[in-house]
Design a protein around this motif. Structure first.
Motif, PDB file in Angstrom:
ATOM      1  N   ILE A   1       0.825  -1.203   0.000  1.00 52.19           N
ATOM      2  CA  ILE A   1       0.000   0.000   0.000  1.00 52.19           C
ATOM      3  C   ILE A   1       0.868   1.265   0.000  1.00 52.19           C
ATOM      4  N   LYS A   2       2.135   1.107   0.365  1.00 56.07           N
ATOM      5  CA  LYS A   2       3.050   2.253   0.358  1.00 56.07           C
ATOM      6  C   LYS A   2       3.240   2.792  -1.059  1.00 56.07           C
ATOM      7  N   ASN A   3       3.059   1.956  -2.069  1.00 57.82           N
ATOM      8  CA  ASN A   3       3.202   2.386  -3.466  1.00 57.82           C
ATOM      9  C   ASN A   3       1.825   2.727  -4.027  1.00 57.82           C
ATOM     10  N   ALA A   4       1.224   3.776  -3.494  1.00 61.32           N
ATOM     11  CA  ALA A   4      -0.193   4.054  -3.749  1.00 61.32           C
ATOM     12  C   ALA A   4      -0.499   4.413  -5.192  1.00 61.32           C
ATOM     13  N   TYR A   5       0.521   4.779  -5.991  1.00 67.25           N
ATOM     14  CA  TYR A   5       0.260   5.211  -7.364  1.00 67.25           C
ATOM     15  C   TYR A   5       0.602   4.135  -8.389  1.00 67.25           C
ATOM     16  N   PHE A   6       0.944   2.942  -7.923  1.00 64.40           N
ATOM     17  CA  PHE A   6       1.253   1.844  -8.832  1.00 64.40           C
ATOM     18  C   PHE A   6       0.247   0.716  -8.642  1.00 64.40           C
TER      19      PHE A   6
ATOM     20  N   LYS B   1     -12.172 -10.220  12.313  1.00 64.32           N
ATOM     21  CA  LYS B   1     -11.371  -9.001  12.422  1.00 64.32           C
ATOM     22  C   LYS B   1     -10.183  -9.098  11.464  1.00 64.32           C
ATOM     23  N   MET B   2      -9.869  -7.999  10.798  1.00 67.11           N
ATOM     24  CA  MET B   2      -8.770  -7.978   9.840  1.00 67.11           C
ATOM     25  C   MET B   2      -7.620  -7.121  10.352  1.00 67.11           C
ATOM     26  N   THR B   3      -6.406  -7.544  10.031  1.00 64.56           N
ATOM     27  CA  THR B   3      -5.195  -6.812  10.392  1.00 64.56           C
ATOM     28  C   THR B   3      -4.519  -6.304   9.126  1.00 64.56           C
ATOM     29  N   LEU B   4      -4.214  -4.998   9.102  1.00 67.14           N
ATOM     30  CA  LEU B   4      -3.487  -4.401   7.984  1.00 67.14           C
ATOM     31  C   LEU B   4      -2.003  -4.396   8.293  1.00 67.14           C
ATOM     32  N   HIS B   5      -1.203  -4.689   7.295  1.00 68.63           N
ATOM     33  CA  HIS B   5       0.254  -4.745   7.440  1.00 68.63           C
ATOM     34  C   HIS B   5       0.841  -3.633   6.589  1.00 68.63           C
ATOM     35  N   ALA B   6       1.476  -2.649   7.226  1.00 66.06           N
ATOM     36  CA  ALA B   6       1.988  -1.499   6.480  1.00 66.06           C
ATOM     37  C   ALA B   6       3.153  -0.872   7.222  1.00 66.06           C
ATOM     38  N   LYS B   7       4.033  -0.234   6.460  1.00 69.74           N
ATOM     39  CA  LYS B   7       5.191   0.434   7.054  1.00 69.74           C
ATOM     40  C   LYS B   7       4.764   1.638   7.874  1.00 69.74           C
ATOM     41  N   ASP B   8       3.819   2.391   7.354  1.00 71.68           N
ATOM     42  CA  ASP B   8       3.313   3.581   8.046  1.00 71.68           C
ATOM     43  C   ASP B   8       1.841   3.351   8.363  1.00 71.68           C
ATOM     44  N   ILE B   9       1.555   2.946   9.586  1.00 74.22           N
ATOM     45  CA  ILE B   9       0.172   2.621   9.949  1.00 74.22           C
ATOM     46  C   ILE B   9      -0.611   3.836  10.459  1.00 74.22           C
ATOM     47  N   LYS B  10       0.080   4.942  10.733  1.00 72.16           N
ATOM     48  CA  LYS B  10      -0.603   6.114  11.297  1.00 72.16           C
ATOM     49  C   LYS B  10      -1.723   6.633  10.404  1.00 72.16           C
ATOM     50  N   PRO B  11      -1.475   6.887   9.097  1.00 71.86           N
ATOM     51  CA  PRO B  11      -2.578   7.384   8.265  1.00 71.86           C
ATOM     52  C   PRO B  11      -3.712   6.377   8.116  1.00 71.86           C
ATOM     53  N   LEU B  12      -3.395   5.085   8.160  1.00 73.20           N
ATOM     54  CA  LEU B  12      -4.445   4.071   8.087  1.00 73.20           C
ATOM     55  C   LEU B  12      -5.314   4.113   9.340  1.00 73.20           C
ATOM     56  N   LYS B  13      -4.692   4.266  10.492  1.00 72.63           N
ATOM     57  CA  LYS B  13      -5.442   4.386  11.746  1.00 72.63           C
ATOM     58  C   LYS B  13      -6.333   5.621  11.732  1.00 72.63           C
ATOM     59  N   GLN B  14      -5.800   6.716  11.182  1.00 80.30           N
ATOM     60  CA  GLN B  14      -6.582   7.947  11.112  1.00 80.30           C
ATOM     61  C   GLN B  14      -7.792   7.778  10.210  1.00 80.30           C
ATOM     62  N   GLN B  15      -7.636   7.002   9.153  1.00 81.50           N
ATOM     63  CA  GLN B  15      -8.724   6.826   8.202  1.00 81.50           C
ATOM     64  C   GLN B  15      -9.742   5.787   8.647  1.00 81.50           C
ATOM     65  N   TYR B  16      -9.265   4.695   9.263  1.00 75.03           N
ATOM     66  CA  TYR B  16     -10.142   3.565   9.539  1.00 75.03           C
ATOM     67  C   TYR B  16     -10.368   3.289  11.023  1.00 75.03           C
ATOM     68  N   GLY B  17      -9.630   3.966  11.884  1.00 74.75           N
ATOM     69  CA  GLY B  17      -9.841   3.808  13.320  1.00 74.75           C
ATOM     70  C   GLY B  17      -9.672   2.384  13.795  1.00 74.75           C
ATOM     71  N   GLU B  18     -10.580   1.926  14.643  1.00 70.44           N
ATOM     72  CA  GLU B  18     -10.478   0.604  15.259  1.00 70.44           C
ATOM     73  C   GLU B  18     -11.138  -0.499  14.428  1.00 70.44           C
ATOM     74  N   TYR B  19     -11.609  -0.145  13.241  1.00 71.05           N
ATOM     75  CA  TYR B  19     -12.246  -1.164  12.404  1.00 71.05           C
ATOM     76  C   TYR B  19     -11.253  -2.273  12.067  1.00 71.05           C
ATOM     77  N   PHE B  20     -10.003  -1.892  11.772  1.00 71.28           N
ATOM     78  CA  PHE B  20      -8.933  -2.862  11.525  1.00 71.28           C
ATOM     79  C   PHE B  20      -7.992  -2.916  12.716  1.00 71.28           C
ATOM     80  N   ASN B  21      -7.268  -4.035  12.846  1.00 75.15           N
ATOM     81  CA  ASN B  21      -6.045  -4.062  13.639  1.00 75.15           C
ATOM     82  C   ASN B  21      -4.888  -3.688  12.717  1.00 75.15           C
ATOM     83  N   TYR B  22      -3.720  -3.390  13.319  1.00 80.81           N
ATOM     84  CA  TYR B  22      -2.596  -2.914  12.513  1.00 80.81           C
ATOM     85  C   TYR B  22      -1.301  -3.586  12.967  1.00 80.81           C
TER      86      TYR B  22
END
Length: 356
Positions: free
Chosen positions: A11-16, A38-59
């Motif tokens: 997901i870090k390569n958002a334009y490809f 429950k789903m867990t997202l795996h990402a280098k930068d989880i902060k913006p994902l948390k801001q967008q999706y809150g507690e819906y996902f784990n990280y």
């Protein structure tokens, strides 16, 4: 509660391509409002994902060291989804495993030797899989053509259209424009995208310009495309936009005379359905997944002789002009029929088939 791990670090390569797939599938799964696992997202930068999706996902924070067997993620999830066939990160435990195959272009682009490291890694993924999803029938067919696919459930789940609404401000124009009618294409400037065929075709289309967008910092641009443009004296008619914003892309897709996409190999092909979203006539290579995605509304090139390509384009534009209003409506309907929320619901059912 059952746990599904989404190996989504691309997901870090958002334009490809892979990054876009990760981004839009995750958003679709969020819209699905799933509450039975429950789903867990795996990402280098989880902060913006948390801001967008809150507690819906784990990280889970991605660390490159987890590519190595000794340092694999030790938590035992109930299902692991490998979101693309190139990922090197694998689960530590032998757990239910969903593999999404976008294409097997590496057979042509890397090596056809099944003992090659790249192919061996893919074979290991196939053999690990409890279920396999493909983004097109072509991706499924070509996988079976080159590899022994295990006897597990297989699904074709089409990608959605990233453009769900017109977001072009009234009166907007990109910095790079042309006052002449123009053709438009977008993609990374590589041999596979075959942009040079468009440049050569332009010699036979005196009344049209060409705008090309995407990552142009490539050897293909420097050694093939740029010299070709200069040799054919087309520097004033071929406009290199490079990487562009979403609004610029939408502007070009809406305003171009036609969207042109002579790619040699595509596992799916998002840009054509983005162009269809605006009712724009679409010209595609008649190979790999493109006829499947373009359907009967697109126009196709069977080969890449410049004069032949120009003839197909002129004939297609003439055909389109005879019933433009109706054909544009049909193109919009087809473009919007590819929906990420629908795709996400189908992926959720694949997870459930292994969870319960």
């Amino acid at each position: 509660m059952k746990q599904v791990f989404l190996e989504s670090h691309n997901i870090k390569n958002a334009y490809f391509g892979f990054g876009q797939f990760n981004k839009h599938l995750i958003k679709g799964l969020y819209h699905a409002n799933i509450n039975d696992f429950k789903m867990t997202l795996h990402a280098k930068d989880i902060k913006p994902l948390k801001q967008q999706y809150g507690e819906y996902f784990n990280y889970k924070t991605y660390k490159s060291i987890s590519r190595y067997p000794l340092f694999r993620i030790r938590k035992k999830y109930d299902v692991w989804h490998c979101l693309n066939q190139n990922i090197k990160i694998e689960p530590y435990h032998d757990i239910p495993y969903v593999l999404t195959v976008h294409d097997v272009n590496f057979i042509d682009e890397v090596s056809s030797d099944l003992n090659h490291e790249r192919n061996q890694r893919f074979i290991e993924k196939l053999n690990r899989a409890s279920a396999i999803t493909y983004i097109s029938e072509f991706a499924k067919t070509s996988t079976h053509q080159y590899f022994d696919v295990p006897d597990v459930p297989e699904y074709v789940i089409y990608n959605g259209n990233p453009i769900t609404e017109n977001s072009i401000p009234t009166g907007y124009k990109p910095k790079l424009t042309t006052e002449r009618p123009f053709l438009f294409s977008i993609g990374e400037f590589t041999e596979r995208k075959n942009f040079n065929a468009l440049v050569k075709m332009l010699v036979h289309l005196k009344d049209l310009d060409l705008i090309l967008a995407g990552n142009s910092s490539t050897s293909y641009f420097e050694t093939v495309l740029k010299p070709s443009i200069e040799a054919l004296n087309l520097s004033n008619r071929v406009h290199i936009a490079g990487k562009i914003s979403e609004v610029d892309k939408q502007y070009y897709l809406q305003q171009c005379t036609a969207f042109v996409f002579p790619s040699w190999r595509e596992g799916f092909g998002i840009p054509p359905i983005e162009a269809m979203r605006f009712g724009t006539p679409v010209f595609l290579s008649n190979n790999t997944s493109l006829p499947e995605i373009g359907g009967p509304l697109a126009y196709y090139w069977d080969r890449y002789d410049p004069e032949y390509m120009a003839d197909v384009l002129n004939e297609g534009l003439s055909d389109f002009s005879k019933n433009e209003e109706q054909l544009s409506k049909q193109l919009i309907q087809r473009g919007t029929s590819f929906n990420w929320d629908t795709a996400a619901l189908e992926y959720a059912e694949v997870y459930r088939s292994l969870l319960f």
